[in-house]
Design a protein around this motif. Structure first.
Motif, PDB file in Angstrom:
ATOM      1  N   PRO A 255       0.794  -1.230   0.000  1.00  0.00           N
ATOM      2  CA  PRO A 255       0.000   0.000   0.000  1.00  0.00           C
ATOM      3  C   PRO A 255       0.826   1.281   0.000  1.00  0.00           C
ATOM      4  O   PRO A 255       0.382   2.304  -0.531  1.00  0.00           O
ATOM      5  CB  PRO A 255      -0.811  -0.110   1.298  1.00  0.00           C
ATOM      6  N   ILE A 256       2.031   1.254   0.550  1.00  0.00           N
ATOM      7  CA  ILE A 256       2.801   2.481   0.666  1.00  0.00           C
ATOM      8  C   ILE A 256       3.629   2.743  -0.594  1.00  0.00           C
ATOM      9  O   ILE A 256       3.871   3.888  -0.973  1.00  0.00           O
ATOM     10  CB  ILE A 256       3.693   2.462   1.935  1.00  0.00           C
ATOM     11  N   VAL A 257       4.054   1.684  -1.275  1.00  0.00           N
ATOM     12  CA  VAL A 257       4.668   1.823  -2.601  1.00  0.00           C
ATOM     13  C   VAL A 257       3.896   0.891  -3.540  1.00  0.00           C
ATOM     14  O   VAL A 257       4.319  -0.248  -3.771  1.00  0.00           O
ATOM     15  CB  VAL A 257       6.175   1.499  -2.611  1.00  0.00           C
ATOM     16  N   PRO A 258       2.764   1.329  -4.063  1.00  0.00           N
ATOM     17  CA  PRO A 258       1.983   0.474  -4.969  1.00  0.00           C
ATOM     18  C   PRO A 258       2.852  -0.043  -6.109  1.00  0.00           C
ATOM     19  O   PRO A 258       3.748   0.659  -6.601  1.00  0.00           O
ATOM     20  CB  PRO A 258       0.891   1.414  -5.475  1.00  0.00           C
ATOM     21  N   ILE A 259       2.594  -1.261  -6.527  1.00  0.00           N
ATOM     22  CA  ILE A 259       3.462  -1.915  -7.506  1.00  0.00           C
ATOM     23  C   ILE A 259       3.528  -1.145  -8.810  1.00  0.00           C
ATOM     24  O   ILE A 259       4.529  -1.202  -9.529  1.00  0.00           O
ATOM     25  CB  ILE A 259       3.031  -3.378  -7.727  1.00  0.00           C
ATOM     26  N   SER A 260       2.506  -0.372  -9.130  1.00  0.00           N
ATOM     27  CA  SER A 260       2.544   0.435 -10.355  1.00  0.00           C
ATOM     28  C   SER A 260       3.707   1.418 -10.326  1.00  0.00           C
ATOM     29  O   SER A 260       4.320   1.711 -11.366  1.00  0.00           O
ATOM     30  CB  SER A 260       1.221   1.188 -10.538  1.00  0.00           C
ATOM     31  N   LEU A 261       4.038   1.937  -9.137  1.00  0.00           N
ATOM     32  CA  LEU A 261       5.157   2.881  -9.022  1.00  0.00           C
ATOM     33  C   LEU A 261       6.492   2.168  -9.215  1.00  0.00           C
ATOM     34  O   LEU A 261       7.416   2.714  -9.831  1.00  0.00           O
ATOM     35  CB  LEU A 261       5.116   3.588  -7.675  1.00  0.00           C
ATOM     36  N   SER A 262       6.593   0.939  -8.705  1.00  0.00           N
ATOM     37  CA  SER A 262       7.818   0.160  -8.914  1.00  0.00           C
ATOM     38  C   SER A 262       7.957  -0.242 -10.376  1.00  0.00           C
ATOM     39  O   SER A 262       9.071  -0.274 -10.921  1.00  0.00           O
ATOM     40  CB  SER A 262       7.809  -1.086  -8.025  1.00  0.00           C
ATOM     41  N   GLU A 263       6.848  -0.542 -11.023  1.00  0.00           N
ATOM     42  CA  GLU A 263       6.889  -0.891 -12.446  1.00  0.00           C
ATOM     43  C   GLU A 263       7.377   0.296 -13.281  1.00  0.00           C
ATOM     44  O   GLU A 263       8.179   0.129 -14.207  1.00  0.00           O
ATOM     45  CB  GLU A 263       5.508  -1.343 -12.902  1.00  0.00           C
ATOM     46  N   THR A 264       6.891   1.488 -12.953  1.00  0.00           N
ATOM     47  CA  THR A 264       7.355   2.683 -13.658  1.00  0.00           C
ATOM     48  C   THR A 264       8.847   2.876 -13.465  1.00  0.00           C
ATOM     49  O   THR A 264       9.576   3.196 -14.419  1.00  0.00           O
ATOM     50  CB  THR A 264       6.586   3.920 -13.161  1.00  0.00           C
ATOM     51  N   MET A 265       9.317   2.701 -12.243  1.00  0.00           N
ATOM     52  CA  MET A 265      10.749   2.818 -11.965  1.00  0.00           C
ATOM     53  C   MET A 265      11.544   1.837 -12.819  1.00  0.00           C
ATOM     54  O   MET A 265      12.567   2.200 -13.420  1.00  0.00           O
ATOM     55  CB  MET A 265      11.013   2.576 -10.482  1.00  0.00           C
ATOM     56  N   ALA A 266      11.095   0.590 -12.871  1.00  0.00           N
ATOM     57  CA  ALA A 266      11.804  -0.437 -13.636  1.00  0.00           C
ATOM     58  C   ALA A 266      11.877  -0.071 -15.116  1.00  0.00           C
ATOM     59  O   ALA A 266      12.891  -0.323 -15.788  1.00  0.00           O
ATOM     60  CB  ALA A 266      11.135  -1.788 -13.450  1.00  0.00           C
ATOM     61  N   LYS A 267      10.808   0.527 -15.644  1.00  0.00           N
ATOM     62  CA  LYS A 267      10.791   0.911 -17.056  1.00  0.00           C
ATOM     63  C   LYS A 267      11.752   2.058 -17.361  1.00  0.00           C
ATOM     64  O   LYS A 267      12.163   2.232 -18.516  1.00  0.00           O
ATOM     65  CB  LYS A 267       9.373   1.295 -17.461  1.00  0.00           C
ATOM     66  N   CYS A 268      12.099   2.829 -16.334  1.00  0.00           N
ATOM     67  CA  CYS A 268      13.021   3.950 -16.529  1.00  0.00           C
ATOM     68  C   CYS A 268      14.485   3.531 -16.467  1.00  0.00           C
ATOM     69  O   CYS A 268      15.370   4.299 -16.866  1.00  0.00           O
ATOM     70  CB  CYS A 268      12.762   5.027 -15.482  1.00  0.00           C
ATOM     71  N   LEU A 269      14.755   2.341 -15.973  1.00  0.00           N
ATOM     72  CA  LEU A 269      16.116   1.827 -15.914  1.00  0.00           C
ATOM     73  C   LEU A 269      16.527   1.287 -17.283  1.00  0.00           C
ATOM     74  O   LEU A 269      15.668   0.898 -18.086  1.00  0.00           O
ATOM     75  CB  LEU A 269      16.199   0.707 -14.874  1.00  0.00           C
ATOM     76  N   PRO A 270      17.838   1.263 -17.585  1.00  0.00           N
ATOM     77  CA  PRO A 270      18.279   0.652 -18.844  1.00  0.00           C
ATOM     78  C   PRO A 270      17.758  -0.786 -18.938  1.00  0.00           C
ATOM     79  O   PRO A 270      18.036  -1.611 -18.057  1.00  0.00           O
ATOM     80  CB  PRO A 270      19.802   0.712 -18.746  1.00  0.00           C
ATOM     81  N   GLN A 271      16.996  -1.076 -19.964  1.00  0.00           N
ATOM     82  CA  GLN A 271      16.274  -2.340 -20.023  1.00  0.00           C
ATOM     83  C   GLN A 271      17.188  -3.550 -20.145  1.00  0.00           C
ATOM     84  O   GLN A 271      16.795  -4.655 -19.740  1.00  0.00           O
ATOM     85  CB  GLN A 271      15.269  -2.301 -21.169  1.00  0.00           C
ATOM     86  N   HIS A 272      18.391  -3.381 -20.674  1.00  0.00           N
ATOM     87  CA  HIS A 272      19.297  -4.522 -20.776  1.00  0.00           C
ATOM     88  C   HIS A 272      19.954  -4.846 -19.429  1.00  0.00           C
ATOM     89  O   HIS A 272      20.617  -5.889 -19.300  1.00  0.00           O
ATOM     90  CB  HIS A 272      20.382  -4.259 -21.828  1.00  0.00           C
ATOM     91  N   LEU A 273      19.736  -3.976 -18.424  1.00  0.00           N
ATOM     92  CA  LEU A 273      20.339  -4.185 -17.111  1.00  0.00           C
ATOM     93  C   LEU A 273      19.336  -4.573 -16.030  1.00  0.00           C
ATOM     94  O   LEU A 273      19.733  -5.059 -14.976  1.00  0.00           O
ATOM     95  CB  LEU A 273      21.063  -2.903 -16.659  1.00  0.00           C
ATOM     96  N   VAL A 274      18.059  -4.367 -16.279  1.00  0.00           N
ATOM     97  CA  VAL A 274      17.068  -4.507 -15.214  1.00  0.00           C
ATOM     98  C   VAL A 274      16.402  -5.881 -15.228  1.00  0.00           C
ATOM     99  O   VAL A 274      16.145  -6.467 -16.283  1.00  0.00           O
ATOM    100  CB  VAL A 274      16.006  -3.391 -15.309  1.00  0.00           C
ATOM    101  N   ARG A 275      16.132  -6.380 -14.034  1.00  0.00           N
ATOM    102  CA  ARG A 275      15.348  -7.603 -13.819  1.00  0.00           C
ATOM    103  C   ARG A 275      14.244  -7.256 -12.832  1.00  0.00           C
ATOM    104  O   ARG A 275      14.528  -6.816 -11.714  1.00  0.00           O
ATOM    105  CB  ARG A 275      16.236  -8.717 -13.277  1.00  0.00           C
ATOM    106  N   PHE A 276      13.007  -7.436 -13.239  1.00  0.00           N
ATOM    107  CA  PHE A 276      11.864  -7.091 -12.397  1.00  0.00           C
ATOM    108  C   PHE A 276      11.210  -8.365 -11.881  1.00  0.00           C
ATOM    109  O   PHE A 276      10.879  -9.260 -12.656  1.00  0.00           O
ATOM    110  CB  PHE A 276      10.840  -6.277 -13.191  1.00  0.00           C
ATOM    111  N   GLU A 277      11.031  -8.437 -10.562  1.00  0.00           N
ATOM    112  CA  GLU A 277      10.396  -9.598  -9.931  1.00  0.00           C
ATOM    113  C   GLU A 277       9.149  -9.146  -9.183  1.00  0.00           C
ATOM    114  O   GLU A 277       9.230  -8.389  -8.217  1.00  0.00           O
ATOM    115  CB  GLU A 277      11.363 -10.295  -8.977  1.00  0.00           C
ATOM    116  N   ARG A 278       8.009  -9.617  -9.661  1.00  0.00           N
ATOM    117  CA  ARG A 278       6.719  -9.313  -9.045  1.00  0.00           C
ATOM    118  C   ARG A 278       6.365 -10.418  -8.049  1.00  0.00           C
ATOM    119  O   ARG A 278       6.456 -11.606  -8.370  1.00  0.00           O
ATOM    120  CB  ARG A 278       5.647  -9.226 -10.135  1.00  0.00           C
ATOM    121  N   PHE A 279       5.958 -10.028  -6.861  1.00  0.00           N
ATOM    122  CA  PHE A 279       5.595 -10.972  -5.812  1.00  0.00           C
ATOM    123  C   PHE A 279       4.097 -10.859  -5.532  1.00  0.00           C
ATOM    124  O   PHE A 279       3.632  -9.819  -5.056  1.00  0.00           O
ATOM    125  CB  PHE A 279       6.391 -10.708  -4.539  1.00  0.00           C
TER     126      PHE A 279
END
Length: 282
Positions: free
Chosen positions: A233-257
């Motif tokens: 609730p304090i960091v909704p996953i949509s905000l983390s997803e946006t952050m991940a999309k802003c990182l260089p895509q060849h470097l990022v690994r996103f894990e949804r729980f």
């Protein structure tokens, strides 16, 4: 232990040797530097859970300046300084190419550090954090998990924080951060809470509301793991997803729980530490 960094006396603790015997040689383990959440909390939120990684890394716990057991002038408590402190701390101890894990507020600090000093970290782990906080999404998330009563406490606290509202928020909303009961009900009682730091960060200057790392994240130059819970609730996953999309895509690994809240290692420790071990050893 204490060390002087950028004019502040910082507390840190170390778990595990950096050099370990391995046959006929000494093998160097990677350094995992943990940046705690808050602001206004301390490193003890990582103990004892992160002892599980001490066999593969030298684990270092750090209290940010002005928090926990560390000191720091009030006018130096900002994300730029906290980010520079990570680099300064490593320089003071001779730590080269650390793996830096930032959870929640610690993730804000980790982003400040990694965007200001992109050549320094070996790897970055951003857990339950965001590049920009969108309060309306936060309030809606609290309403989903705790009803209107939770939103009615969260909204005034985050928009116009006072000590009275902070205490009410900790009582009503903090228990909603996770999807399963706390493993250790005494964890918060053991922590050193610096309420004044949290109030200042979210108060008149509202650095939490103003911060925006989205454009800066393009400068991150190391492999980055993002961990996020879909019931946070304090960091909704949509905000983390946006952050991940802003990182260089060849470097990022996103894990949804799934069915996990804030700090996925609390709600699904088996998977969280399995993913962390894989990333550290890769």
């Amino acid at each position: 232990m204490y060390i002087h960094v950028n004019g502040a006396r910082l507390y840190f603790d170390v778990e595990g040797a950096g050099l370990v015997p391995d046959g006929q040689r000494m093998r160097e383990k990677p350094t995992l530097l943990l940046l705690h959440g808050g602001p206004g909390f301390d490193h003890t939120m990582f103990k004892p859970a992160f002892s599980a990684l001490a066999d593969i890394a030298q684990v270092i716990y750090l209290d940010h300046r002005g928090q926990g057991r560390s000191d720091g002038a009030p006018n130096t408590l900002n994300l730029a300084q906290w980010g520079d402190d990570v680099k300064g701390f490593c320089d003071a101890l001779g730590i080269e190419k650390p793996i830096v894990l930032g959870g929640s507020f610690g993730g804000f600090v980790a982003q400040s550090y990694a965007t200001r000093h992109p050549a320094h970290p070996a790897k970055l782990i951003l857990a339950s954090t965001a590049a920009k906080i969108v309060y309306e999404e936060v309030f809606a998330a609290f309403e989903r998990v705790g009803g209107k009563a939770a939103r009615d406490v969260a909204e005034p606290y985050w928009l116009e924080p006072t000590m009275e509202r902070r205490i009410a928020y900790l009582e009503k909303c903090f228990p909603l951060y996770n999807t399963r009961p706390a493993n250790d009900p005494n964890a918060l009682k053991r922590a050193i809470l610096r309420h004044e730091v949290g109030l200042a960060f979210n108060g008149p200057h509202n650095e939490q509301g103003r911060m925006d790392f989205r454009a800066d994240l393009a400068r991150v130059a190391c492999p980055t793991l993002v961990l996020a819970g879909d019931s946070d609730p304090i960091v909704p996953i949509s905000l983390s997803e946006t952050m991940a999309k802003c990182l260089p895509q060849h470097l990022v690994r996103f894990e949804r729980f799934e069915n996990c809240g804030h700090g996925v290692h609390r709600d699904n420790p088996d998977r969280a530490f399995r993913v962390l071990r894989e990333f550290i050893l890769s």
